[in-house]
Design an enzyme around this catalytic site. Structure first.
Site, mmCIF file in Angstrom:
data_model
loop_
_atom_site.group_PDB
_atom_site.id
_atom_site.type_symbol
_atom_site.label_atom_id
_atom_site.label_comp_id
_atom_site.label_asym_id
_atom_site.label_seq_id
_atom_site.Cartn_x
_atom_site.Cartn_y
_atom_site.Cartn_z
ATOM 1 N N GLY A 23 0.780 -1.235 0.000
ATOM 2 C CA GLY A 23 0.000 0.000 0.000
ATOM 3 C C GLY A 23 0.812 1.286 0.000
ATOM 4 O O GLY A 23 0.259 2.369 0.194
ATOM 5 N N LYS A 46 10.191 8.687 -6.836
ATOM 6 C CA LYS A 46 10.335 7.253 -6.559
ATOM 7 C C LYS A 46 11.687 6.865 -7.138
ATOM 8 O O LYS A 46 11.893 6.964 -8.347
ATOM 9 C CB LYS A 46 9.185 6.475 -7.218
ATOM 10 C CG LYS A 46 9.378 4.974 -7.250
ATOM 11 C CD LYS A 46 8.256 4.193 -6.609
ATOM 12 C CE LYS A 46 8.602 2.706 -6.571
ATOM 13 N NZ LYS A 46 7.736 1.923 -5.684
ATOM 14 N N GLY A 126 9.910 -1.469 -2.174
ATOM 15 C CA GLY A 126 9.862 -2.574 -1.213
ATOM 16 C C GLY A 126 9.885 -2.022 0.205
ATOM 17 O O GLY A 126 9.185 -1.065 0.518
HETATM 18 N N1 LIG Z 1 -6.969 1.697 0.717
HETATM 19 C C1 LIG Z 1 -6.907 1.007 -0.425
HETATM 20 N N2 LIG Z 1 -7.886 1.085 -1.341
HETATM 21 C C2 LIG Z 1 -7.837 0.389 -2.492
HETATM 22 N N3 LIG Z 1 -6.828 -0.439 -2.835
HETATM 23 C C3 LIG Z 1 -5.806 -0.546 -1.966
HETATM 24 C C4 LIG Z 1 -5.780 0.168 -0.721
HETATM 25 N N4 LIG Z 1 -4.632 -0.130 -0.078
HETATM 26 C C5 LIG Z 1 -3.963 -0.993 -0.868
HETATM 27 N N5 LIG Z 1 -4.661 -1.249 -2.006
HETATM 28 C C6 LIG Z 1 -4.286 -2.145 -3.120
HETATM 29 O O1 LIG Z 1 -3.278 -3.019 -2.671
HETATM 30 C C7 LIG Z 1 -2.341 -3.266 -3.710
HETATM 31 C C8 LIG Z 1 -0.945 -2.861 -3.255
HETATM 32 O O2 LIG Z 1 -0.932 -1.457 -3.037
HETATM 33 P P1 LIG Z 1 0.258 -0.551 -3.593
HETATM 34 O O3 LIG Z 1 0.429 -0.720 -5.043
HETATM 35 O O4 LIG Z 1 0.001 0.820 -3.071
HETATM 36 O O5 LIG Z 1 1.474 -1.263 -2.815
HETATM 37 P P2 LIG Z 1 3.008 -0.877 -2.854
HETATM 38 O O6 LIG Z 1 3.540 -1.174 -1.508
HETATM 39 O O7 LIG Z 1 3.162 0.486 -3.397
HETATM 40 O O8 LIG Z 1 3.578 -1.928 -3.906
HETATM 41 P P3 LIG Z 1 5.027 -1.895 -4.620
HETATM 42 O O9 LIG Z 1 5.948 -2.597 -3.677
HETATM 43 O O10 LIG Z 1 4.774 -2.664 -5.881
HETATM 44 O O11 LIG Z 1 5.396 -0.471 -4.871
HETATM 45 C C9 LIG Z 1 -2.800 -2.466 -4.918
HETATM 46 O O12 LIG Z 1 -3.568 -3.285 -5.764
HETATM 47 C C10 LIG Z 1 -3.647 -1.379 -4.292
HETATM 48 O O13 LIG Z 1 -4.558 -0.865 -5.178
HETATM 49 MG MG LIG Z 2 4.210 1.122 -5.062
#
Ligand SMILES: Nc1ncnc2c1ncn2[C@@H]1O[C@H](COP(=O)(O)OP(=O)(O)OP(=O)(O)O)[C@@H](O)[C@H]1O
Ligand SMILES: [Mg+2]
Length: 229
Positions: A23, A46, A126
Site C-alpha cells: 500500500g 520514486k 519494497g
Molecule cells: N486503501 C486502499 N484502497 C484500495 N486499494 C488498496 C488500498 N490499499 C492498498 N490497495 C491495493 O493493494 C495493492 C498494493 O498497493 P500498492 O500498489 O500501493 O502497494 P506498494 O507497496 O506500493 O507496492 P510496490 O511494492 O509494488 O510499490 C494495490 O492493488 C492497491 O490498489
Molecule cells: Mg508502489
C-alpha cells in the site's frame, strides 16, 4: 510534527512499507493529493520503478499513479530516474540492465524534484532494507533525504511483527516515524485487526491511522491522513 511544520526546503514525507505490495503507492498518493488539495505545488519521487514488463495493459506504474494523484507535470525520468522491466529488486534489475544505481544521482534527482515545489512526496521501493545498489539501501536514501517516514502496512495477521521490525529499523538509523497507515482497512474490522492496530500503536509508540478501501480512480473521494500526534 506536521508536514507543514517542517522548515528548510520543501515539506516532505518518505513513504515506506513493511514490504512490497503493502500500500505504499496508495498512501503516498493520498498524502500527495491532500497536500495538493491544500494548495501546495506537490512533486513526487520514486528512486526506482521495476516490473514495467508485467504491468497489465490498462495498469499504471507507480510513478504514473503518483503524478496523477499529485497533479504534478514532472516527466517519468524526473519522478523515477531508474525504470526497469523485470519485477526484481532494484539492485538486481539494474544489474540485469548492465548498470548500477548511483546514490548521488538519486540524491540529485530527489533534490531537483523538490526544487521549487511546496512539498515532496517520496515512495520507497519494497521495504527499508531493500538494496538500491551494493552498499546503499532504501533506508540510506531515506536518511539522505531526511524526511519523516510514513509506513504502509496491511491490517491482517502478521502485521505486528513486520511493522515493528520496520519501525525499529527506521529508528536505528535515526529516522523519524511520523505514522503507520494500515491499508485497506475493512469497514468492520475483526478483533484481530482491531488488536493489531492498538498493539502497533502501543508497542511501537507510534500514531497508527487507517485508509478504507478507496476508489483509486476518484481522488476527490479520498480521505485525508493527519499527522498530528
Ligand atoms: N486503501 C486502499 N484502497 C484500495 N486499494 C488498496 C488500498 N490499499 C492498498 N490497495 C491495493 O493493494 C495493492 C498494493 O498497493 P500498492 O500498489 O500501493 O502497494 P506498494 O507497496 O506500493 O507496492 P510496490 O511494492 O509494488 O510499490 C494495490 O492493488 C492497491 O490498489
Ligand atoms: Mg508502489
Amino acid at each position: 510534527m506536521t508536514v507543514t511544520e517542517q522548515v528548510g526546503g520543501p515539506v516532505g514525507v518518505f513513504v515506506t512499507g513493511t514490504g512490497t505490495e503493502v500500500g505504499k503507492t496508495v498512501v503516498a498518493a493520498v498524502i500527495a493529493h491532500a497536500l495538493a488539495a491544500g494548495g501546495l505545488d506537490v512533486a513526487v519521487f520514486k528512486p526506482c520503478v521495476t516490473g514495467l514488463d508485467e504491468l497489465p495493459a490498462d495498469g499504471l506504474a507507480d510513478h504514473e499513479l503518483l503524478r496523477r494523484a499529485s497533479g504534478s507535470d514532472q516527466t517519468d525520468a524526473e519522478i523515477a530516474p531508474y525504470r526497469y522491466g523485470p519485477p526484481a529488486s532494484p539492485h538486481l534489475a539494474a544489474a540485469m540492465a548492465g548498470e548500477e544505481i548511483d546514490p548521488e544521482r538519486l540524491r540529485a534527482a530527489a533534490g531537483a524534484a523538490g526544487d521549487g515545489a511546496g512539498a515532496l512526496v517520496c515512495e520507497g521501493v519494497g521495504g527499508l532494507l531493500v538494496p538500491l545498489a551494493p552498499g546503499y539501501l532504501v533506508r540510506d536514501l531515506a536518511v539522505d533525504l531526511g524526511y519523516p517516514l510514513a509506513i504502509a502496512a496491511v491490517p491482517r495477521l502478521g502485521t505486528i511483527n513486520h511493522t515493528l521490525l520496520t519501525i525499529e529499523a527506521a529508528r536505528a538509523a535515526g529516522l523519524e516515524v511520523a505514522l503507520v497507515v494500515l491499508t485497506p482497512w475493512p469497514d468492520q474490522p475483526t478483533a484481530i485487526e482491531a488488536s493489531n492496530r492498538e498493539t502497533i500503536a502501543s508497542l511501537g509508540s507510534v500514531d497508527v491511522q487507517t485508509l478504507p478501501q478507496l476508489d483509486l480512480d476518484a481522488p476527490a473521494t479520498w480521505p485525508r491522513l493527519s499527522w498530528g500526534r
